[in-house]
Design a protein around this motif. Structure first.
Motif, short mmCIF file in Angstrom:
data_model
loop_
_atom_site.label_atom_id
_atom_site.label_comp_id
_atom_site.label_asym_id
_atom_site.label_seq_id
_atom_site.Cartn_x
_atom_site.Cartn_y
_atom_site.Cartn_z
N LEU A 4 0.83 -1.19 0.00
CA LEU A 4 0.00 0.00 0.00
C LEU A 4 0.87 1.25 0.00
CD1 LEU A 4 -2.31 -1.12 2.96
CD2 LEU A 4 -2.70 -1.52 0.52
N LEU A 5 0.24 2.38 -0.26
CA LEU A 5 0.90 3.68 -0.11
C LEU A 5 0.22 4.40 1.04
CD1 LEU A 5 1.15 4.83 -3.83
CD2 LEU A 5 2.97 3.91 -2.39
N GLN A 6 1.04 4.99 1.91
CA GLN A 6 0.50 5.73 3.05
C GLN A 6 1.16 7.10 3.11
OE1 GLN A 6 1.31 4.17 7.02
NE2 GLN A 6 -0.76 4.74 7.63
N HIS A 7 0.33 8.13 3.31
CA HIS A 7 0.85 9.49 3.43
C HIS A 7 1.58 9.61 4.77
CE1 HIS A 7 0.94 13.87 3.77
NE2 HIS A 7 0.90 13.85 2.44
N ILE A 8 2.76 10.18 4.74
CA ILE A 8 3.60 10.24 5.94
C ILE A 8 2.96 11.07 7.05
CG2 ILE A 8 5.81 11.08 6.82
CD1 ILE A 8 6.98 10.29 4.05
N ASN A 9 2.41 12.24 6.70
CA ASN A 9 1.88 13.14 7.73
C ASN A 9 0.47 12.78 8.19
OD1 ASN A 9 4.25 14.71 7.67
ND2 ASN A 9 3.49 15.83 5.90
N THR A 10 -0.42 12.49 7.26
CA THR A 10 -1.82 12.24 7.63
C THR A 10 -2.07 10.79 8.03
OG1 THR A 10 -2.52 11.67 5.38
CG2 THR A 10 -2.59 14.01 6.01
N ARG A 11 -1.16 9.90 7.63
CA ARG A 11 -1.29 8.45 7.87
C ARG A 11 -2.44 7.82 7.09
NH1 ARG A 11 3.36 6.92 9.54
NH2 ARG A 11 2.54 5.13 10.62
N LEU A 12 -3.01 8.58 6.13
CA LEU A 12 -4.08 8.05 5.29
C LEU A 12 -3.48 7.16 4.21
CD1 LEU A 12 -6.29 11.23 4.83
CD2 LEU A 12 -6.72 9.28 6.36
N PHE A 13 -4.30 6.23 3.72
CA PHE A 13 -3.88 5.29 2.68
C PHE A 13 -4.41 5.76 1.33
CE2 PHE A 13 -4.19 2.96 6.64
CZ PHE A 13 -2.96 2.34 6.70
N PHE A 14 -3.58 5.58 0.29
CA PHE A 14 -3.96 5.96 -1.06
C PHE A 14 -5.06 5.03 -1.56
CE2 PHE A 14 -3.62 5.60 -5.65
CZ PHE A 14 -3.68 6.94 -6.03
N LYS A 15 -6.14 5.64 -2.07
CA LYS A 15 -7.25 4.87 -2.61
C LYS A 15 -7.28 4.98 -4.14
CE LYS A 15 -12.19 4.24 -1.93
NZ LYS A 15 -13.38 4.69 -1.22
N GLU A 16 -7.24 6.23 -4.61
CA GLU A 16 -7.18 6.53 -6.04
C GLU A 16 -6.76 7.98 -6.17
OE1 GLU A 16 -11.73 7.64 -7.11
OE2 GLU A 16 -11.37 5.54 -6.67
N MET A 17 -6.45 8.42 -7.37
CA MET A 17 -5.98 9.80 -7.54
C MET A 17 -7.01 10.76 -6.95
SD MET A 17 -2.98 9.60 -8.64
CE MET A 17 -2.59 11.29 -8.98
N LYS A 28 -5.84 1.14 -2.40
CA LYS A 28 -5.36 0.48 -3.62
C LYS A 28 -4.20 -0.44 -3.25
CE LYS A 28 -3.17 1.45 -8.09
NZ LYS A 28 -3.99 0.52 -8.87
N GLU A 29 -4.27 -1.68 -3.72
CA GLU A 29 -3.19 -2.64 -3.49
C GLU A 29 -2.34 -2.74 -4.75
OE1 GLU A 29 -4.10 -6.44 -1.67
OE2 GLU A 29 -6.00 -5.60 -0.95
N PHE A 30 -1.03 -2.73 -4.55
CA PHE A 30 -0.09 -2.86 -5.65
C PHE A 30 0.46 -4.28 -5.68
CE2 PHE A 30 -0.38 1.58 -4.69
CZ PHE A 30 -0.34 2.20 -5.93
N ALA A 31 0.85 -4.74 -6.86
CA ALA A 31 1.36 -6.10 -7.01
C ALA A 31 2.66 -6.29 -6.24
CB ALA A 31 1.56 -6.43 -8.48
N ASN A 32 3.49 -5.24 -6.20
CA ASN A 32 4.77 -5.32 -5.48
C ASN A 32 5.25 -3.90 -5.19
OD1 ASN A 32 6.30 -4.38 -7.85
ND2 ASN A 32 5.84 -6.42 -8.68
N SER A 33 6.31 -3.80 -4.41
CA SER A 33 6.80 -2.48 -3.99
C SER A 33 7.34 -1.67 -5.17
CB SER A 33 7.86 -2.62 -2.90
OG SER A 33 8.92 -3.42 -3.34
N LEU A 34 7.95 -2.32 -6.15
CA LEU A 34 8.46 -1.59 -7.32
C LEU A 34 7.33 -0.93 -8.09
CD1 LEU A 34 10.86 -0.72 -8.97
CD2 LEU A 34 10.70 -2.88 -10.24
N ASN A 35 6.21 -1.63 -8.25
CA ASN A 35 5.06 -1.03 -8.92
C ASN A 35 4.55 0.18 -8.14
OD1 ASN A 35 5.19 -3.04 -10.82
ND2 ASN A 35 3.27 -4.03 -10.27
N ALA A 36 4.52 0.08 -6.83
CA ALA A 36 4.07 1.20 -6.00
C ALA A 36 5.00 2.40 -6.13
CB ALA A 36 3.97 0.76 -4.54
N ILE A 37 6.30 2.16 -6.11
CA ILE A 37 7.28 3.24 -6.25
C ILE A 37 7.17 3.89 -7.62
CG2 ILE A 37 9.76 3.73 -6.42
CD1 ILE A 37 10.10 1.49 -4.24
N ASN A 38 7.08 3.09 -8.66
CA ASN A 38 6.94 3.62 -10.02
C ASN A 38 5.66 4.45 -10.15
OD1 ASN A 38 9.35 2.60 -10.98
ND2 ASN A 38 8.42 0.71 -11.73
#
Length: 77
Positions: A4-17, A28-38
């Motif tokens: 997952l992606l999490q905002h550092i300050n708010t601690r909220l999780f990314f759902k969609e743009m 939103k779940e990513f297949a792997n960490s590289l996909n999330a970073i990209n």
């Protein structure tokens, strides 16, 4: 394990743009960490980290995403 992606300050999780959630099961779940970073680099997401979320929270791992703004300054001699 969920990636997952999490905002550092708010601690909220990314759902969609433009949408974030406090419920990681809706994130939103990513297949792997590289996909999330990209995804972050492609879409200009900042101040987030990749969260490897396990069934038992004590095993969760947070991976910071470095960008030009947050790169540490190299030491000078």
């Amino acid at each position: 394990m969920k990636v997952l992606l999490q905002h550092i300050n708010t601690r909220l999780f990314f759902k969609e743009m433009g949408a974030w959630t406090d419920d990681f099961t809706l994130a939103k779940e990513f297949a792997n960490s590289l996909n999330a970073i990209n995804f972050c680099h492609t879409n200009g997401l900042r101040d987030v980290h990749v969260l490897l979320k396990f069934q038992q929270q004590r095993y969760d791992v947070s991976l910071p995403i470095m960008n030009k703004r947050s790169r540490p300054t190299p030491p000078t001699a």
